[in-house]
Design a protein around this motif. Structure first.
Motif, short mmCIF file in Angstrom:
data_model
loop_
_atom_site.label_atom_id
_atom_site.label_comp_id
_atom_site.label_asym_id
_atom_site.label_seq_id
_atom_site.Cartn_x
_atom_site.Cartn_y
_atom_site.Cartn_z
N ARG A 143 0.83 -1.21 0.00
CA ARG A 143 0.00 0.00 0.00
C ARG A 143 0.86 1.26 0.00
O ARG A 143 0.45 2.30 -0.52
CB ARG A 143 -0.93 0.00 1.21
N LEU A 144 2.04 1.16 0.61
CA LEU A 144 2.96 2.29 0.63
C LEU A 144 3.84 2.36 -0.62
O LEU A 144 4.67 3.25 -0.74
CB LEU A 144 3.86 2.20 1.87
N GLU A 145 3.66 1.39 -1.51
CA GLU A 145 4.36 1.35 -2.81
C GLU A 145 5.87 1.21 -2.62
O GLU A 145 6.66 1.79 -3.38
CB GLU A 145 4.03 2.59 -3.63
N ILE A 146 6.26 0.42 -1.63
CA ILE A 146 7.68 0.21 -1.35
C ILE A 146 8.06 -1.20 -1.80
O ILE A 146 7.53 -2.19 -1.27
CB ILE A 146 7.97 0.38 0.15
N PRO A 147 8.97 -1.34 -2.74
CA PRO A 147 9.41 -2.68 -3.14
C PRO A 147 10.04 -3.42 -1.96
O PRO A 147 10.71 -2.82 -1.11
CB PRO A 147 10.45 -2.41 -4.24
N TYR A 148 9.83 -4.72 -1.94
CA TYR A 148 10.40 -5.50 -0.84
C TYR A 148 10.65 -6.93 -1.29
O TYR A 148 10.18 -7.37 -2.34
CB TYR A 148 9.44 -5.51 0.37
N ARG A 149 11.39 -7.64 -0.47
CA ARG A 149 11.53 -9.08 -0.66
C ARG A 149 11.31 -9.76 0.68
O ARG A 149 11.55 -9.17 1.74
CB ARG A 149 12.90 -9.43 -1.23
N THR A 150 10.84 -10.99 0.64
CA THR A 150 10.60 -11.78 1.84
C THR A 150 11.55 -12.96 1.85
O THR A 150 11.69 -13.66 0.84
CB THR A 150 9.14 -12.28 1.88
N VAL A 151 12.22 -13.15 2.97
CA VAL A 151 13.20 -14.24 3.08
C VAL A 151 12.86 -15.11 4.29
O VAL A 151 12.33 -14.62 5.30
CB VAL A 151 14.65 -13.72 3.20
N LEU A 152 13.16 -16.39 4.17
CA LEU A 152 13.06 -17.33 5.29
C LEU A 152 14.45 -17.43 5.90
O LEU A 152 15.41 -17.82 5.22
CB LEU A 152 12.58 -18.70 4.79
N LEU A 153 14.57 -17.05 7.17
CA LEU A 153 15.88 -17.03 7.80
C LEU A 153 16.41 -18.45 7.98
O LEU A 153 15.68 -19.38 8.33
CB LEU A 153 15.82 -16.35 9.16
N CYS A 154 17.71 -18.59 7.78
CA CYS A 154 18.36 -19.88 7.99
C CYS A 154 18.60 -20.10 9.48
O CYS A 154 18.42 -19.19 10.30
CB CYS A 154 19.68 -19.94 7.21
N THR A 155 19.03 -21.29 9.82
CA THR A 155 19.22 -21.65 11.23
C THR A 155 20.24 -20.77 11.94
O THR A 155 20.12 -20.48 13.12
CB THR A 155 19.65 -23.12 11.35
N GLY A 156 21.25 -20.30 11.20
CA GLY A 156 22.30 -19.50 11.82
C GLY A 156 21.95 -18.04 12.00
O GLY A 156 22.64 -17.32 12.72
N ASP A 157 20.86 -17.57 11.35
CA ASP A 157 20.48 -16.17 11.42
C ASP A 157 19.21 -15.95 12.23
O ASP A 157 18.80 -14.82 12.45
CB ASP A 157 20.30 -15.62 9.99
N MET A 158 18.62 -17.03 12.67
CA MET A 158 17.34 -16.96 13.37
C MET A 158 17.53 -16.54 14.81
O MET A 158 18.54 -16.86 15.44
CB MET A 158 16.68 -18.34 13.29
N GLY A 159 16.56 -15.82 15.36
CA GLY A 159 16.63 -15.34 16.72
C GLY A 159 16.54 -16.46 17.75
O GLY A 159 16.08 -17.57 17.46
N PHE A 160 16.94 -16.14 18.96
CA PHE A 160 17.03 -17.11 20.06
C PHE A 160 15.71 -17.85 20.31
O PHE A 160 15.68 -19.07 20.47
CB PHE A 160 17.45 -16.36 21.33
N GLY A 161 14.60 -17.12 20.35
CA GLY A 161 13.33 -17.74 20.72
C GLY A 161 12.51 -18.28 19.57
O GLY A 161 11.47 -18.90 19.78
N ALA A 162 12.97 -18.08 18.35
CA ALA A 162 12.16 -18.44 17.18
C ALA A 162 12.39 -19.88 16.74
O ALA A 162 13.49 -20.41 16.85
CB ALA A 162 12.47 -17.50 16.02
N ARG A 163 11.33 -20.49 16.22
CA ARG A 163 11.50 -21.78 15.55
C ARG A 163 11.40 -21.60 14.04
O ARG A 163 11.81 -22.46 13.29
CB ARG A 163 10.51 -22.81 16.08
#
Length: 430
Positions: free
Chosen positions: A312-332
């Motif tokens: 809606r803000l007309e901002i290009p973006y990309r979506t990535v799935l984080l790998c195991t080494g970049d994922m936060g402490f509490g996230a699965r």
């Protein structure tokens, strides 16, 4: 928090999941601590049984006038009481040690999370929009002529030190408009309940949402021992703490616009120019509390809520799935949305949408009562930025910059700006 029973039942699977995060196996250490704790509990129970038996025999000895046996049994009961107390104290200490050890072990990644060491191994899921082609060299947000009058780092440093900004005029107004726009979409269209939460929280709330003890140095604490929140995920998620919720009441979906505070202890030298990485910033957060069977679908729903705002803000973006080494402490599992910043000629994170499974729920004892009966079960909790307001402001300014130093604002914000459409090169609005 991990379930020691699950580790006990399948230690190899636990170690294998940790290895995907790049961590050493820990099941042997944890099970040894668990075994020592259980041994003390067993010894205390055996001593209690002996004490109970002796206590019953005391009366019989007294009744038959056996004074020597009576005194021996009384001494034995007294001895066993002391032994039981000591064993229980040791068991409690070992239980606390095991809990403390489990508290600093990261969540286990979901099976579909890609293996990797860092952000270079993240998997791109999708892209939206085409980065604009400029007929001039685009600059970073703080270098845009129309932005300079309303983005004062020097005065902020005089007031508070580095990594603060003083926004004023048109820039402050656009910043406010963005947060209002986000809240309106989340509450009026996405079905989230708006909450205005405290920004000061207790230890229990920080611990329950996995921010303590792991991230104490990244947070600010008052002299009274309260913590300034790094995200409103903390108070929003902790609403469910120590509750048994009816299954019919799930999912619970919350949103909040709040001030956030981070010491950025581990980011020395990173993003020191501009307002990309600040000690104080604002964020519109999304939090969901769900049935375990719904959590994966809920994560995708939350992701779309965040992506839609950028579209809606007309901002290009990309979506990535984080790998195991970049994922936060509490996230699965975590999806990052990265907005295109032409001034940096790069995509930069503007939202992270994570599921923690029951990792936080175990820490804060948040459960639900199944409709069909049975024991209460742990809920699943999810959180996501919807969006980081300051970073969204950066994206709007950089993508809308013009050759004359002005900024064309996205159409969706015009109504929030009283019909104003442009930040002029002198910092005024028109």
């Amino acid at each position: 928090m991990h379930d020691i029973r699950a580790i006990r039942e399948n230690p190899a699977a636990f170690d294998a999941a940790l290895s995907r995060r790049g961590d050493a196996p820990l099941s042997s250490e944890l099970l040894a601590m668990d075994e020592a704790r259980r041994a003390k509990i067993g010894a205390a129970e055996a001593a209690q049984a002996e004490a109970n038996k002796a206590a019953k025999e005391v009366g019989a000895a007294k009744g038959r006038g056996d004074e020597a046996e009576f005194e021996r049994l009384r001494a034995l009961v007294s001895e066993k009481k002391a032994e039981i107390a000591a064993l229980n104290d040791e068991a409690k200490a070992q239980d606390a040690a095991l809990t403390d050890r489990l508290a600093v072990i990261p969540n286990l990644p979901a099976d579909d999370v890609p293996m990797g060491a860092d952000e270079n191994d993240n998997a791109e899921i999708s892209t939206w929009g085409t980065p604009r082609e400029f007929d001039f060299k685009p600059v970073e947000h703080f270098e845009i002529e129309g932005v300079k009058p309303g983005m004062d780092f020097e005065t902020a440093a005089k007031i508070s030190g580095s990594r603060f900004v003083l926004m004023s005029g048109a820039v402050a107004r656009v910043h406010r408009a963005l947060s209002q726009f986000m809240l309106d979409i989340h509450t009026l269209e996405n079905g989230l309940t708006e909450v205005n939460p405290p920004v000061l929280v207790r230890d229990d709330a920080m611990y329950g949402t996995d921010k303590l003890p792991k991230f104490a140095e990244d947070s600010y604490q008052t002299t009274e021992g309260m913590w300034l929140i790094s995200t409103s995920e903390i108070p929003l998620t902790y609403i469910a703490a120590n509750h048994v919720i009816d299954e019919s009441y799930l999912p619970r979906r919350y949103t909040a616009h709040s001030l956030c505070f981070r010491s950025e202890a581990g980011s020395a030298g990173r993003d020191t120019s501009g307002m990309l990485r600040q000690h104080q910033f604002e964020k519109v957060e999304m939090v969901s509390v769900t049935h375990p069977d719904q959590s994966d679908a809920e994560q995708k729903r939350m992701l779309r809520c965040a992506e839609d705002l950028l579209e809606r803000l007309e901002i290009p973006y990309r979506t990535v799935l984080l790998c195991t080494g970049d994922m936060g402490f509490g996230a699965r599992r975590t999806f990052d949305i990265e907005a295109w910043l032409p001034g940096q000629n790069a995509y930069r994170e503007i939202s992270s949408v994570s599921t923690t499974g029951d990792f936080q729920a175990r820490r804060m004892n948040a459960r639900f009562k199944p409709t069909e009966g049975g024991k209460p079960q742990f809920v699943h909790t999810l959180n996501g930025s919807g969006l980081a307001v300051g970073r969204c402001l950066i994206a709007v300014l950089e993508n809308g910059q013009q050759a004359d130093g002005s900024v064309a604002l996205p159409k969706v914000l015009h109504g929030y700006m009283g019909g104003e459409t442009t930040i002029n090169a002198d910092g005024s609005l028109s």
